[in-house]
Design an enzyme around this catalytic site. Structure first.
Site, PDB file in Angstrom:
ATOM      1  N   ALA A 159      -4.201   1.817  12.648  1.00 21.81           N
ATOM      2  CA  ALA A 159      -5.560   1.716  12.242  1.00 21.81           C
ATOM      3  C   ALA A 159      -6.367   0.519  12.989  1.00 21.81           C
ATOM      4  CB  ALA A 159      -5.735   1.396  10.837  1.00 21.81           C
ATOM      5  N   PHE A 174       3.985  -8.647  -8.850  1.00 28.36           N
ATOM      6  CA  PHE A 174       5.382  -9.310  -8.257  1.00 28.36           C
ATOM      7  C   PHE A 174       5.977 -10.039  -9.231  1.00 28.36           C
ATOM      8  CE2 PHE A 174       4.104  -8.092  -4.275  1.00 28.36           C
ATOM      9  CZ  PHE A 174       4.599  -8.634  -3.079  1.00 28.36           C
ATOM     10  N   LYS A 215       0.920  -1.426   0.082  1.00 30.47           N
ATOM     11  CA  LYS A 215       0.011  -0.080   0.018  1.00 30.47           C
ATOM     12  C   LYS A 215       0.807   1.159   0.064  1.00 30.47           C
ATOM     13  CE  LYS A 215      -2.570   1.310   3.721  1.00 30.47           C
ATOM     14  NZ  LYS A 215      -2.008  -0.376   4.107  1.00 30.47           N
ATOM     15  N   THR A 266       3.902   1.485  -0.792  1.00 29.80           N
ATOM     16  CA  THR A 266       4.810   1.492  -2.243  1.00 29.80           C
ATOM     17  C   THR A 266       3.676   1.973  -3.276  1.00 29.80           C
ATOM     18  OG1 THR A 266       5.867  -0.442  -1.402  1.00 29.80           O
ATOM     19  CG2 THR A 266       6.055   0.065  -3.788  1.00 29.80           C
ATOM     20  N   ARG A 280       1.936   8.373   7.057  1.00 29.74           N
ATOM     21  CA  ARG A 280       2.311   8.382   8.527  1.00 29.74           C
ATOM     22  C   ARG A 280       3.522   8.146   8.722  1.00 29.74           C
ATOM     23  NH1 ARG A 280      -1.511   3.792  10.583  1.00 29.74           N
ATOM     24  NH2 ARG A 280      -0.820   2.894   8.484  1.00 29.74           N
ATOM     25  N   LYS A 305       6.784  -6.227  11.026  1.00 27.85           N
ATOM     26  CA  LYS A 305       6.586  -5.627   9.709  1.00 27.85           C
ATOM     27  C   LYS A 305       7.721  -5.155   9.215  1.00 27.85           C
ATOM     28  CE  LYS A 305       3.918  -1.942   7.402  1.00 27.85           C
ATOM     29  NZ  LYS A 305       2.981  -0.760   7.683  1.00 27.85           N
ATOM     30  N   TRP A 330       7.252  -0.695  -8.220  1.00 32.65           N
ATOM     31  CA  TRP A 330       8.248  -1.316  -7.128  1.00 32.65           C
ATOM     32  C   TRP A 330       9.539  -1.417  -8.129  1.00 32.65           C
ATOM     33  CZ3 TRP A 330      12.001  -4.938  -6.853  1.00 32.65           C
ATOM     34  CH2 TRP A 330      12.500  -5.335  -5.408  1.00 32.65           C
ATOM     35  N   PHE A 385      -3.729  -0.322   7.111  1.00 29.73           N
ATOM     36  CA  PHE A 385      -4.296  -1.390   6.882  1.00 29.73           C
ATOM     37  C   PHE A 385      -5.276  -1.810   5.918  1.00 29.73           C
ATOM     38  CE2 PHE A 385      -3.063  -2.132  11.504  1.00 29.73           C
ATOM     39  CZ  PHE A 385      -1.824  -2.988  11.310  1.00 29.73           C
TER      40      PHE A 385
END
Length: 565
Positions: free
Chosen positions: A280, A388, A71, A73, A94, A105, A416, A308
């Site tokens: 969140a 990916f 998210k 990224t 954030r 994480k 990415w 999230f």
């Protein structure tokens, strides 16, 4: 030895003054925090209030999985892509919490060629905002215990009742051993250190001080919110707030710098505001209103994210942040990956590299659920498939075809690997939709202020989680009635639950329906301006996993940080 401006993928950071110039800001608009980080000055923020606002773009996602969604990224990649196509965009995020960084994480600054930088500083301490919030929160705790020790009268005329104190301490670290502690135990000389009572620690990102800072309009509003924080009762049973024990002014003084938004940059050279960091799953999960408004005043588009999955972050973004600040998103981008969708469809993590059209089809029901939920707020939805290298082309096409059947614009994105160039098609679609309409004309909240608190919780449970209803613990029901009697029935609700499922059980995957949402307790966050409803076994102080990310972080021979990603 490499210099600190030589960073990943061969990018070199520009001086922060050059990034500010992209927004029309000058050197005197900044309080530099080094070569690549600055805070906007209070004077500059006041000057932005009268400017017209750009369009707000919300990036959200399917429920998080161990397979990853990307998210942040995607938020960074979309911001870079909008700038590449000639639209003036800022990224608004954030700040990372040290708990997740050293826990499960890892870093939270994006990935690959779609990152904000300097990554190490942003993830570790940054500008000290979280430390200031921790200090302000714990200053209130110290003043409470000092008032108890001396039996000081509060503004109500009575002393505090030690048995009623609800204010806990905080720490920006996952530490399950601090969930329950005892205070006031006797020292070695036998003298007591205050009334003995049980309490505990929460993580800083769950602090009401954090939530208040992120929802405040400015410093005077923040001080007013701090004064309204409920801490317990006096001996006569009257509720007592932080302002009643003279704490709000000193707390606000500690937060004067922390209330100023931070300006950094993406690897693609886009301006990025990073400020605040409420979780969140146990708070409202959005960056500060101050940073969002600054980005909107300085850009055509402010690309932000909510924590999230959409069932938690986007719902709270709308019902809490937008309600409080008068904001309205023009577009919502839902991020998904083939891997995450197959995981939601029941595949084991170790098998996600194998083709499984049936599992992917089941996972697509989760994606559709989130899109349907966002449509309830009147927000146009675009799907970003974060590619990916291990994805099969047929699986990616399956997702695109499913979105087409649902009438959802969708794009396969390679930001990415390719930076903003990999999200240009997404940027064109987002910009076209945002240009086409006034977001305030179509945006709507899920429930009105006047709805009873229990019904607000039930509405979110039914409409967003697709539960059959809620089961309120008797004490929670009594507390909701008491909050209403005290004049807080108009507040929105902030449901604290696992982010990994539509249910309160993190092990339940898929687009389930018909479950009951158990509300075990509720808390009044009068300063922040919402009522927290804790669902299931959610903890406000997380623990570390068996193999925390901290085990892999260290320094190389040049003193550079390694293993942080």
């Amino acid at each position: 030895m490499p210099t600190d401006i030589e960073i990943a993928h061969g990018y070199t950071l520009r001086p922060i003054e050059a990034i500010a110039a992209l927004l029309g800001l000058e050197a005197n608009d900044l309080e530099p925090q080094g070569r690549h980080i600055a805070k906007l000055t209070a004077e500059t923020l006041r000057g932005l209030r009268s400017r017209p606002h750009g369009k707000l773009i919300l990036v959200t996602a399917v429920n998080p999985t161990p397979a990853g969604e990307g998210k942040t990224t995607t938020t960074v990649g979309l911001g870079d892509a909008l700038n590449r196509i000639g639209r003036r965009a800022s990224i608004v995020l954030r700040e990372p919490s040290l708990g997740p960084v050293f826990g499960r994480k890892g870093g939270a600054t994006g990935g690959g060629h779609a990152q904000v930088a300097p990554m190490e500083r942003i993830n570790l301490h940054f500008t000290g905002d979280f430390h200031a919030i921790t200090s302000a929160h714990n200053l209130l705790a110290a003043l409470i215990d000092n008032a108890l020790h001396y039996r000081l009268p509060t503004a109500t005329g009575e002393a505090l009742d030690a048995r009623s104190i609800s204010w806990r301490r905080v720490l920006d670290m996952n530490d399950r051993a601090l969930r329950q502690v005892a205070l006031g135990l006797s020292g070695s000389g036998g003298a007591g250190n205050g009334p003995v009572r049980e309490t505990g620690f929460d993580i800083t990102v769950a602090s009401e001080v954090m939530a208040a800072l992120c929802l405040a309009n400015d410093l005077p509003d923040l001080q007013s919110r701090l004064a309204r924080i409920r801490i317990g009762k006096d001996l006569a049973g009257t509720p007592v707030c932080a302002g009643d024990i003279g704490a709000a002014g000193a707390m606000a003084a500690l937060l004067t710098e922390a209330a100023l938004p931070n300006l950094v940059q993406s690897l693609g050279g886009s301006p990025a505001f990073i400020h605040g960091g409420p979780f969140a799953n146990i708070a409202h999960g959005c960056n500060s209103v101050i940073a969002t408004r600054a980005a909107l005043a300085l850009s055509e588009f402010a690309v932000t994210e909510a924590g999230f999955g959409a069932d938690l972050g986007a719902e709270k973004f709308a019902n809490i942040k937008c309600r409080s600040a008068g904001l309205a998103p023009a577009v919502a981008v839902v991020v998904a990956t083939v891997r995450a969708l197959k995981y939601h469809g029941g595949m084991a993590l170790a098998d996600l590299g194998k083709p499984d059209p049936a599992a992917l089809a089941r996972g697509l029901e989760v994606l559709a659920r989130h899109a349907e939920n966002l449509a309830k707020f009147g927000v146009p939805v675009v799907v970003a498939i974060n590619a990916f290298a291990t994805d099969a082309a047929a699986e990616q096409q399956q997702v695109l075809d499913h979105c087409a059947k649902l009438g959802l614009p969708a794009h396969l994105c390679t930001h990415w690997a390719d930076g903003g160039a990999g999200a240009e098609a997404l940027a064109h679609t987002v910009a076209a939709i945002a240009d086409a309409a006034d977001p305030h004309a179509g945006f709507r909240l899920l429930y009105p202020d006047a709805m009873p608190l229990a019904d607000k919780i039930g509405t979110v449970a039914r409409e967003i989680y697709r539960a059959e209803g809620i089961s309120l613990a008797p004490a929670a029901a009594r507390d909701l009635a008491r909050f209403t009697e005290q004049g807080f029935g108009h507040l929105p609700v902030c449901i604290a639950k696992t982010p990994y499922s539509f249910t309160a059980d993190e092990h339940v995957r898929g687009a389930v329906t018909g479950h009951m949402l158990p509300i075990t307790s509720v808390r009044l966050a009068a300063g922040a301006g919402f009522v927290v409803a804790l669902a299931g076994s959610i903890n406000t102080m997380p623990g570390l996993p068996r193999s925390p990310a901290a085990h892999h972080i260290g320094l190389d021979e040049y003193g550079r940080i390694t293993g942080l990603s």
